[in-house]
Design an enzyme around this catalytic site. Structure first.
Site, PDB file in Angstrom:
ATOM      1  N   GLY A  46      44.978  32.049  43.089  1.00 56.92           N
ATOM      2  CA  GLY A  46      44.431  30.798  42.589  1.00 56.92           C
ATOM      3  C   GLY A  46      44.871  30.595  41.157  1.00 56.92           C
ATOM      4  O   GLY A  46      45.223  31.549  40.450  1.00 56.92           O
ATOM      5  N   GLN A  51      44.142  27.249  32.816  1.00 49.83           N
ATOM      6  CA  GLN A  51      44.894  28.483  32.630  1.00 49.83           C
ATOM      7  C   GLN A  51      46.328  28.222  32.184  1.00 49.83           C
ATOM      8  O   GLN A  51      46.965  29.109  31.624  1.00 49.83           O
ATOM      9  CB  GLN A  51      44.891  29.310  33.918  1.00 49.83           C
ATOM     10  CG  GLN A  51      43.531  29.882  34.249  1.00 49.83           C
ATOM     11  CD  GLN A  51      43.591  30.714  35.497  1.00 49.83           C
ATOM     12  OE1 GLN A  51      43.463  30.191  36.602  1.00 49.83           O
ATOM     13  NE2 GLN A  51      43.801  32.009  35.317  1.00 49.83           N
ATOM     14  N   CYS A  99      41.954  38.481  37.004  1.00 52.45           N
ATOM     15  CA  CYS A  99      42.214  37.110  36.557  1.00 52.45           C
ATOM     16  C   CYS A  99      43.564  37.073  35.852  1.00 52.45           C
ATOM     17  O   CYS A  99      43.862  37.949  35.035  1.00 52.45           O
ATOM     18  CB  CYS A  99      41.104  36.655  35.616  1.00 52.45           C
ATOM     19  SG  CYS A  99      41.310  34.974  35.005  1.00 52.45           S
ATOM     20  N   LEU A 100      44.340  36.058  36.126  1.00 52.45           N
ATOM     21  CA  LEU A 100      45.633  35.900  35.474  1.00 52.45           C
ATOM     22  C   LEU A 100      45.481  35.624  33.976  1.00 52.45           C
ATOM     23  O   LEU A 100      46.427  35.799  33.220  1.00 52.45           O
ATOM     24  CB  LEU A 100      46.436  34.779  36.143  1.00 52.45           C
ATOM     25  CG  LEU A 100      46.794  35.020  37.611  1.00 52.45           C
ATOM     26  CD1 LEU A 100      47.478  33.787  38.196  1.00 52.45           C
ATOM     27  CD2 LEU A 100      47.654  36.261  37.770  1.00 52.45           C
ATOM     28  N   HIS A 141      35.720  31.611  41.537  1.00 51.75           N
ATOM     29  CA  HIS A 141      36.479  32.051  40.366  1.00 51.75           C
ATOM     30  C   HIS A 141      37.232  30.869  39.746  1.00 51.75           C
ATOM     31  O   HIS A 141      37.161  30.641  38.534  1.00 51.75           O
ATOM     32  CB  HIS A 141      37.449  33.155  40.796  1.00 51.75           C
ATOM     33  CG  HIS A 141      38.267  33.712  39.687  1.00 51.75           C
ATOM     34  ND1 HIS A 141      38.039  34.957  39.153  1.00 51.75           N
ATOM     35  CD2 HIS A 141      39.332  33.214  39.013  1.00 51.75           C
ATOM     36  CE1 HIS A 141      38.922  35.193  38.194  1.00 51.75           C
ATOM     37  NE2 HIS A 141      39.719  34.143  38.095  1.00 51.75           N
ATOM     38  N   GLU A 142      37.945  30.114  40.576  1.00 52.80           N
ATOM     39  CA  GLU A 142      38.730  28.991  40.062  1.00 52.80           C
ATOM     40  C   GLU A 142      37.819  27.865  39.572  1.00 52.80           C
ATOM     41  O   GLU A 142      38.095  27.245  38.538  1.00 52.80           O
ATOM     42  CB  GLU A 142      39.716  28.482  41.112  1.00 52.80           C
ATOM     43  CG  GLU A 142      40.730  29.513  41.561  1.00 52.80           C
ATOM     44  CD  GLU A 142      41.451  30.224  40.422  1.00 52.80           C
ATOM     45  OE1 GLU A 142      41.734  29.601  39.376  1.00 52.80           O
ATOM     46  OE2 GLU A 142      41.740  31.425  40.574  1.00 52.80           O
ATOM     47  N   HIS A 145      36.655  28.440  36.066  1.00 56.74           N
ATOM     48  CA  HIS A 145      37.639  28.078  35.037  1.00 56.74           C
ATOM     49  C   HIS A 145      37.477  26.621  34.607  1.00 56.74           C
ATOM     50  O   HIS A 145      37.679  26.291  33.437  1.00 56.74           O
ATOM     51  CB  HIS A 145      39.070  28.300  35.544  1.00 56.74           C
ATOM     52  CG  HIS A 145      39.546  29.702  35.430  1.00 56.74           C
ATOM     53  ND1 HIS A 145      39.686  30.351  34.229  1.00 56.74           N
ATOM     54  CD2 HIS A 145      39.938  30.581  36.383  1.00 56.74           C
ATOM     55  CE1 HIS A 145      40.139  31.575  34.438  1.00 56.74           C
ATOM     56  NE2 HIS A 145      40.299  31.744  35.746  1.00 56.74           N
TER      57      HIS A 145
END
Length: 188
Positions: A46, A51, A99-100, A141-142, A145
């Site tokens: 995702g 991000q 997480c990226l 999670h997304e 953000h």
């Protein structure tokens, strides 16, 4: 299409609520295409627009369903409903996530087991996703953000202290830090 730099925890765009998308324009279509390319190159399951430095309510995702069929999509201006989270400590083996925007690390975090997400896709068509388990974790999670929350903002105090040490050691936790998949050497 382009692979975009991924902002790292501490960049202001990651800690502010994203704005709704007013209109799906060519710029939005390009952004979504770039987000897919960036997510795939990272690799991730995702990626939210903040991000990649864009404060808009958009995220992309990819996962397999229970039959092993791939699902891939984007959600613009999502709304999220979730079942109550089961009380208790998360299991480190089955409830850890990464997480990226905090690359190379994973911490346990209890999430709701079932969610429904609605919004629109890049064509403006309505989207409704009802998922559970790991796929529900991706959606939460997304969505976080888009509200300016990174999963490490939700972890236990002990893990938070560890995350802070990692952040300090790597020079994160400040504006302007990013990494680019395929260019920078980070263990996402």
């Amino acid at each position: 299409m382009a692979i975009l730099p991924i902002r790292i925890w501490g960049d202001p765009v990651l800690h502010a609520p994203a704005e709704p998308v007013a209109e799906i324009t060519d710029e939005i279509r390009t952004l979504v295409a770039d987000m897919y390319e960036t997510m795939d190159a990272a690799p991730g399951v995702g990626l939210a627009a903040p991000q990649v430095g864009v404060g808009l309510r958009i995220y992309t995702y990819t996962y397999e369903d229970d039959e092993g069929r791939p699902w891939r999509g984007e959600i613009i201006n999502p709304e999220l409903w979730m079942t109550p989270t089961v009380p208790g400590d998360p299991d480190e083996d089955s409830e850890s996530e990464g997480c990226l925007s905090f690359p190379g690390e994973a911490f346990p975090l209890r999430r709701s087991d079932r969610v429904v997400v609605t919004g629109t896709d890049i064509e403006g068509a309505p989207v409704r996703i009802e998922v559970d388990g790991w796929r529900a974790r991706i959606m939460q999670h997304e969505f976080d953000h888009l509200d300016g929350v990174i999963y490490i903002d939700r972890i236990s105090d002990g893990d938070w202290k560890t995350a802070q040490k990692i952040s300090k050691k790597r020079g994160w936790g400040r504006p302007g830090v990013s990494w680019t998949p395929g260019v920078d050497d980070v263990d996402a």
